[in-house]
Design an enzyme around this catalytic site. Structure first.
Site, PDB file in Angstrom:
ATOM      1  N   HIS A  93       7.883  -8.642   3.271  1.00 52.49           N
ATOM      2  CA  HIS A  93       6.487  -8.823   2.871  1.00 52.49           C
ATOM      3  C   HIS A  93       6.137  -7.806   1.787  1.00 52.49           C
ATOM      4  CE1 HIS A  93       2.261  -9.121   2.717  1.00 52.49           C
ATOM      5  NE2 HIS A  93       2.036  -8.004   3.389  1.00 52.49           N
ATOM      6  N   ASN A 118      -0.186  -7.593  -3.180  1.00 57.48           N
ATOM      7  CA  ASN A 118       0.034  -8.055  -1.807  1.00 57.48           C
ATOM      8  C   ASN A 118      -0.721  -9.369  -1.620  1.00 57.48           C
ATOM      9  OD1 ASN A 118      -0.105  -8.518   0.961  1.00 57.48           O
ATOM     10  ND2 ASN A 118      -0.315  -6.356   1.488  1.00 57.48           N
ATOM     11  N   CYS A 152      -0.564 -11.247   7.362  1.00 57.71           N
ATOM     12  CA  CYS A 152       0.557 -11.147   6.404  1.00 57.71           C
ATOM     13  C   CYS A 152       1.886 -11.643   6.990  1.00 57.71           C
ATOM     14  CB  CYS A 152       0.710  -9.723   5.898  1.00 57.71           C
ATOM     15  SG  CYS A 152      -0.756  -9.141   5.037  1.00 57.71           S
TER      16      CYS A 152
HETATM   17  O1  UT7 Z   1      -0.231  -6.434   4.134  1.00 61.19           O
HETATM   18  C1  UT7 Z   1      -0.421  -5.962   5.444  1.00 61.19           C
HETATM   19  C2  UT7 Z   1       0.318  -4.704   5.634  1.00 61.19           C
HETATM   20  N1  UT7 Z   1      -0.230  -3.696   4.789  1.00 61.19           N
HETATM   21  C3  UT7 Z   1       0.504  -2.654   4.479  1.00 61.19           C
HETATM   22  O2  UT7 Z   1       1.656  -2.608   4.841  1.00 61.19           O
HETATM   23  C4  UT7 Z   1      -0.135  -1.500   3.727  1.00 61.19           C
HETATM   24  C5  UT7 Z   1       0.443  -0.214   4.218  1.00 61.19           C
HETATM   25  N2  UT7 Z   1      -0.190   0.989   3.643  1.00 61.19           N
HETATM   26  C6  UT7 Z   1       0.030   1.367   2.381  1.00 61.19           C
HETATM   27  O3  UT7 Z   1       0.718   0.718   1.620  1.00 61.19           O
HETATM   28  C7  UT7 Z   1      -0.535   2.707   1.951  1.00 61.19           C
HETATM   29  O4  UT7 Z   1      -0.992   3.411   3.082  1.00 61.19           O
HETATM   30  C8  UT7 Z   1      -1.692   2.573   0.934  1.00 61.19           C
HETATM   31  C9  UT7 Z   1      -1.148   2.111  -0.398  1.00 61.19           C
HETATM   32  C10 UT7 Z   1      -2.734   1.598   1.441  1.00 61.19           C
HETATM   33  C11 UT7 Z   1      -2.344   3.940   0.712  1.00 61.19           C
HETATM   34  O5  UT7 Z   1      -1.362   4.882   0.301  1.00 61.19           O
HETATM   35  P1  UT7 Z   1      -1.228   6.308   1.033  1.00 61.19           P
HETATM   36  O6  UT7 Z   1      -0.191   7.019   0.334  1.00 61.19           O
HETATM   37  O7  UT7 Z   1      -1.054   6.044   2.491  1.00 61.19           O
HETATM   38  O8  UT7 Z   1      -2.623   6.939   0.701  1.00 61.19           O
HETATM   39  P2  UT7 Z   1      -3.762   7.496   1.674  1.00 61.19           P
HETATM   40  O9  UT7 Z   1      -4.542   6.370   2.245  1.00 61.19           O
HETATM   41  O10 UT7 Z   1      -3.189   8.500   2.610  1.00 61.19           O
HETATM   42  O11 UT7 Z   1      -4.632   8.281   0.635  1.00 61.19           O
HETATM   43  C12 UT7 Z   1      -4.117   9.413  -0.074  1.00 61.19           C
HETATM   44  C13 UT7 Z   1      -5.185   9.875  -1.042  1.00 61.19           C
HETATM   45  C14 UT7 Z   1      -6.545  10.061  -0.380  1.00 61.19           C
HETATM   46  O12 UT7 Z   1      -7.185  11.157  -1.010  1.00 61.19           O
HETATM   47  P3  UT7 Z   1      -7.203  12.592  -0.307  1.00 61.19           P
HETATM   48  O13 UT7 Z   1      -7.859  12.393   1.016  1.00 61.19           O
HETATM   49  O14 UT7 Z   1      -5.763  13.000  -0.197  1.00 61.19           O
HETATM   50  O15 UT7 Z   1      -7.986  13.409  -1.266  1.00 61.19           O
HETATM   51  C15 UT7 Z   1      -7.260   8.788  -0.722  1.00 61.19           C
HETATM   52  O16 UT7 Z   1      -8.670   8.961  -0.747  1.00 61.19           O
HETATM   53  O17 UT7 Z   1      -5.366   8.889  -2.058  1.00 61.19           O
HETATM   54  C16 UT7 Z   1      -6.741   8.500  -2.095  1.00 61.19           C
HETATM   55  N3  UT7 Z   1      -6.815   7.102  -2.458  1.00 61.19           N
HETATM   56  C17 UT7 Z   1      -6.867   6.675  -3.725  1.00 61.19           C
HETATM   57  N4  UT7 Z   1      -6.886   7.356  -4.894  1.00 61.19           N
HETATM   58  C18 UT7 Z   1      -6.938   6.619  -6.019  1.00 61.19           C
HETATM   59  C19 UT7 Z   1      -6.822   6.015  -1.640  1.00 61.19           C
HETATM   60  N5  UT7 Z   1      -6.871   4.885  -2.368  1.00 61.19           N
HETATM   61  C20 UT7 Z   1      -6.916   5.276  -3.669  1.00 61.19           C
HETATM   62  C21 UT7 Z   1      -6.975   4.574  -4.875  1.00 61.19           C
HETATM   63  N6  UT7 Z   1      -6.978   5.284  -6.025  1.00 61.19           N
HETATM   64  N7  UT7 Z   1      -7.019   3.224  -4.927  1.00 61.19           N
END
Ligand code: UT7
Length: 355
Positions: A264, A294, A122
């Site tokens: 980004h 993204n 990225c």
């Molecule tokens: O481009 C290269 C650089 N990339 C980035 O900068 C991405 C950086 N990361 C992010 O933007 C975020 O971490 C994400 C958008 C990828 C994820 O968001 P988050 O707030 O960090 O969520 P998480 O991974 O901690 O997940 C929170 C909850 C989990 O459920 P539990 O364990 O709390 O029950 C996940 O299983 O959300 C759940 N979850 C989803 N739920 C519905 C994860 N993905 C999804 C989804 N839909 N698509």
């Protein structure tokens, strides 16, 4: 008193942005469509990332095809039909070998110019800008076509909601030319960095020599893109913030003199955190990820073109570009926005291109 937005006379050679072109494939994929296919929801995707929709290619379209479309538009935008080199940033090349850039150069009718790919995920577009600026400052080229193009839909695991809802396909390109540091559009400096100690946070584990030389049989599951989102989020904020601060200090630009932060487009929460960290009003952070998701190496030029088309990016404004991604790798550059006419193809938004 000197105008902080106008660079003082500075005859040093620089790479100057002369044209900008972008291309998105025709198929829009909404959050609602994804929520019918996997355990996710429009509400979760919007509130956790800011994304509402993204574009995915139809079967048969590859990164090189998108790169040709964006490249042709950038050349038109700059009013030129020749370049001395083509640099293509991508994580999703048409083939593991050879690079995609020579094929793109040939399709654009650019002749036997040097053409090669940059792999910085990225952060790829900022790395490619630095690389192209290096060619210009070393006297190797006077004019370079720099492209960021991706078809992430080809490497996403359709069953992995952690990644499948985030990434989109698209391409953006710019033409850089030899010029002076006091011209609008001059790239005024770079800050680049990497941390290979965290290479596993963003990865396609299989398909390379690490897997093959270990004697492991090809594993289709290992060819999908993986990301440890939470840990990446923290690294994205600290790396883009730190890199931007280092560059701003070198340029003597205070955070509150930056008119537009073009980060980004990974997550609107990341963009706001970086803006807060740098003392830049959140309203000055360009956001188009709601419409394109993204798009990795294509993200910065797509954001620039959408902002210019919306009137959110005007000639004379101070612009800070910063990107972060797998590697880990990050990079920042800055310029005063030039009076150019971006040539943008956005399937569901009106064009603002006037030749
Ligand atoms: O481009 C290269 C650089 N990339 C980035 O900068 C991405 C950086 N990361 C992010 O933007 C975020 O971490 C994400 C958008 C990828 C994820 O968001 P988050 O707030 O960090 O969520 P998480 O991974 O901690 O997940 C929170 C909850 C989990 O459920 P539990 O364990 O709390 O029950 C996940 O299983 O959300 C759940 N979850 C989803 N739920 C519905 C994860 N993905 C999804 C989804 N839909 N698509």
């Amino acid at each position: 008193m000197t105008d902080p937005h106008r660079p003082e006379a500075d005859a040093r050679p620089a790479a100057v942005l002369r044209g900008l072109g972008t291309f998105l494939p025709p198929r829009v994929v909404t959050n609602h469509e994804l929520s019918e296919r996997m355990d996710t929801s429009d509400e979760w995707i919007r509130t956790r990332t800011g994304i509402r929709e993204r574009y995915w290619v139809e079967p048969g379209t590859a990164t090189g095809d998108l790169a040709v479309e964006a490249g042709a538009r950038a050349l038109k935008s700059a009013g030129v039909d020749t370049v001395d080199a083509v640099v293509l940033a991508t994580t999703t090349p048409d083939h593991p070998c050879p690079a995609t850039a020579p094929w793109v150069a040939a399709r654009l009718g650019l002749g036997r110019v040097p053409a090669y790919d940059i792999a910085a995920v990225c952060a790829g577009f900022v790395y490619a800008l630095a690389n192209a600026a290096g060619l210009i400052l070393a006297g190797v080229a006077d004019r370079v076509l720099v492209i960021g193009a991706e078809t992430y839909s080809s490497i996403l695991d359709p069953a992995d909601r952690n990644t499948a809802v985030i990434f989109g396909d698209g391409a953006g390109a710019v033409v850089l030319e030899a010029g002076r540091a006091d011209e609008p559009g001059a790239l005024l400096g770079f800050d680049l960095g990497s941390d290979g100690g965290q290479h596993d946070l963003i990865a396609i584990p299989g398909g390379g020599s690490r897997q093959r030389s270990g004697g492991n049989p090809p594993d289709p599951a290992g060819s999908y893109f993986t990301m440890q989102g939470k840990r990446v989020f923290v690294q994205a904020v600290t790396s883009m913030g730190g890199s931007s601060r280092a560059l701003l200090e070198r340029l003597g630009w205070a955070g509150d003199t930056v008119d537009r932060l073009v980060g980004h487009q990974a997550n609107v929460r990341i963009l706001h955190a970086v803006a807060d960290d740098l003392g830049i009003d959140r309203e000055r952070a360009i956001v188009n990820l709601d419409r394109v998701g993204n798009t990795s190496a294509a993200s910065i030029p797509l954001a620039l073109a959408d902002a210019a088309a919306a009137g959110d990016l005007r000639p004379g404004e101070r612009v800070l570009l910063t990107a972060f991604g797998g590697g880990l790798a990050w990079g920042s550059t800055a310029l005063v926005w030039p009076d150019i006419n971006p040539n943008r193809h956005h399937p569901t938004r009106p064009e603002r291109w006037t030749p």
